[in-house]
Write an enzyme that holds these catalytic residues in place. Structure first.
Site, mmCIF file in Angstrom:
data_model
loop_
_atom_site.group_PDB
_atom_site.id
_atom_site.type_symbol
_atom_site.label_atom_id
_atom_site.label_comp_id
_atom_site.label_asym_id
_atom_site.label_seq_id
_atom_site.Cartn_x
_atom_site.Cartn_y
_atom_site.Cartn_z
ATOM 1 N N GLU A 266 4.558 -5.688 3.740
ATOM 2 C CA GLU A 266 4.222 -5.014 4.999
ATOM 3 C C GLU A 266 5.373 -5.199 5.980
ATOM 4 O O GLU A 266 6.133 -6.163 5.874
ATOM 5 C CB GLU A 266 2.957 -5.650 5.592
ATOM 6 N N HIS B 61 0.848 -1.203 0.000
ATOM 7 C CA HIS B 61 0.000 0.000 0.000
ATOM 8 C C HIS B 61 0.875 1.241 0.000
ATOM 9 O O HIS B 61 1.963 1.245 0.599
ATOM 10 C CB HIS B 61 -0.990 -0.005 1.167
ATOM 11 N N GLU C 195 -5.095 1.759 2.632
ATOM 12 C CA GLU C 195 -5.006 0.564 3.476
ATOM 13 C C GLU C 195 -5.179 0.910 4.945
ATOM 14 O O GLU C 195 -5.638 0.105 5.736
ATOM 15 C CB GLU C 195 -3.656 -0.140 3.274
ATOM 16 N N GLU C 196 -4.787 2.156 5.289
ATOM 17 C CA GLU C 196 -4.756 2.536 6.715
ATOM 18 C C GLU C 196 -6.094 3.041 7.234
ATOM 19 O O GLU C 196 -6.169 3.541 8.344
ATOM 20 C CB GLU C 196 -3.679 3.618 6.943
ATOM 21 N N HIS D 226 3.214 3.560 12.543
ATOM 22 C CA HIS D 226 2.206 4.529 13.017
ATOM 23 C C HIS D 226 2.718 5.390 14.171
ATOM 24 O O HIS D 226 1.969 6.176 14.730
ATOM 25 C CB HIS D 226 0.897 3.844 13.450
ATOM 26 N N ASP E 202 -0.291 4.359 0.898
ATOM 27 C CA ASP E 202 -0.729 5.397 1.839
ATOM 28 C C ASP E 202 -0.025 5.245 3.183
ATOM 29 O O ASP E 202 0.590 4.206 3.473
ATOM 30 C CB ASP E 202 -2.246 5.362 2.034
ATOM 31 N N ASP F 119 6.136 1.420 7.577
ATOM 32 C CA ASP F 119 4.797 0.998 7.115
ATOM 33 C C ASP F 119 4.300 1.949 6.043
ATOM 34 O O ASP F 119 3.597 2.889 6.337
ATOM 35 C CB ASP F 119 3.866 0.957 8.326
#
Ligand SMILES: [Zn+2]
Length: 359
Positions: free
Chosen positions: A158, A72, A129-130, A335, A74, A99
């Site tokens: 990932e 992903h 995705e998030e 994150h 994003d 990530d």
């Protein structure tokens, strides 16, 4: 001549830094998707398709197997951690370093530098995705163009600390409601207490023995737990409703139907007035017995470990493509404001994938 915004001749760590400096918070991926599409279209050995802000590039070499490398593009919202910063210890800091822009950089490097892989390759770059599952770009491509995702085996890059994580457990959430009859608590015998009726449900949960099945050499660990309980009307009223929210995390040898049937059976003799399926995402088999996966394990080394949380590998699994997570990032710092990745991990992942795809 217009300058290509993404220079795929950069090495993977430098490309990671470039991607981090190209903000793409969920919902705002268009500019990055444009840049990725443009960079890939310049590669004559790939065909490129686009659906929304999702880009899929493929080789068509007529190889016996096709492998999908997906990631992903994003990130979660930026937390004063862009632009990226490379420190003296070979650690790259910034939003998305782990990530998963380091994984995306590895995908792009393989796309650019392995024009004649030993297996046909499909590169998938997707958005959102998030955020909520219904926005997920991989899900949109799976619905609109499932043929773009076809393959014998898929690797999601990932963050997994350069370890192979196989499959993922399913997650089912149900609401178990018991019913009673209201009455003044001074004359409780006139009613029937719904909270008390929930006691057998709690007893069943407390004594539940979760399975730890071995699947493709990985040991999974199931769990059946109450995650919320709600009931009560007032301090002087016998409650007529109680709801226990139960979450079942289950191993990938159960289908969604089997998981649901199991939960119904566990509570079969409890007096449940209403049984509501609140949320359900199926599990994904690790698929490590497939020849392409076995060759992958041999090339990347180490021992695979099971994935307990739900991930997008199960979207591939639903399409009949076994999938694993394998990426340079560290999920533990994903994150976070101090998100980072070791440059050495990025290079290591790229080398291992290259070895697998060129052996
Ligand atoms: Zn991620």
């Amino acid at each position: 001549m217009a300058e290509t915004p993404l220079d795929l001749s950069l090495d993977a760590p430098a490309l990671t830094a470039r991607l981090v400096d190209f903000p793409s918070v969920s919902g705002d991926e268009k500019a990055l998707a444009d840049a990725i599409e443009e960079a890939l279209r310049a590669l004559p050995h790939l065909t490129v398709d686009r659906y929304g802000n999702n880009v899929v590039a493929r080789t068509h070499l007529g190889r016996a197997e096709r492998v999908v490398l997906a990631g992903h593009i994003d990130t979660v919202p930026i937390a004063d951690n862009v632009p990226s910063r490379l420190d003296d210890n070979g650690v790259l800091w910034g939003c998305g370093t782990s990530d998963m822009k380091s994984g995306v950089a590895v995908q792009l490097r393989i796309a650019a530098t392995v024009p004649a892989p030993n297996r046909d390759l499909t590169f998938v770059f997707y958005d959102n995705e998030e955020v909520a599952a219904h926005l997920n770009g991989l899900g949109h491509v799976a619905d609109a163009h499932p043929d773009w995702l076809a393959g014998d085996f898929a690797v999601l890059l990932e963050p997994s600390d350069a370890q192979v994580e196989g499959g993922c457990q399913g997650t089912l959430r149900v609401l178990l409601r018991t019913a009673g009859e209201r009455a003044h608590s001074a004359r409780g015998w006139m009613g029937s207490n719904a909270i008390h009726s929930a006691a057998p449900i709690l007893a069943r949960l407390a004594s539940y023995e979760p399975r730890r099945p071995m699947i493709d050499g990985l040991e999974y660990h199931e769990g059946l737990n109450a995650v919320a309980i709600e009931g009560g009307v007032a301090g002087n009223v016998i409650p007529d409703v109680c709801t226990v929210t139960v979450n079942f995390r289950y191993a990938p040898d159960r289908t969604e139907q089997e998981a649901l049937a199991h939960v119904r059976e566990v509570f079969a003799d409890c007096d449940i007035a209403e049984f509501v399926v609140d949320d359900h995402s199926g599990a994904a088999l690790p698929g490590l017995s497939h020849p392409a996966a076995a060759a992958f394990m041999a090339a990347v080394g180490g021992t695979a470990r099971p994935k307990f949380g739900w991930t997008d590998v199960s979207r591939f699994s639903a399409l009949g493509v076994p999938a694993v997570n394998y990426g340079p990032g560290d999920a533990l710092v994903a994150h976070k404001r101090d998100e980072h990745v070791a440059v050495e991990r990025i290079t290591h992942c790229e080398e291992r994938l290259r070895a697998w795809l060129t052996a």
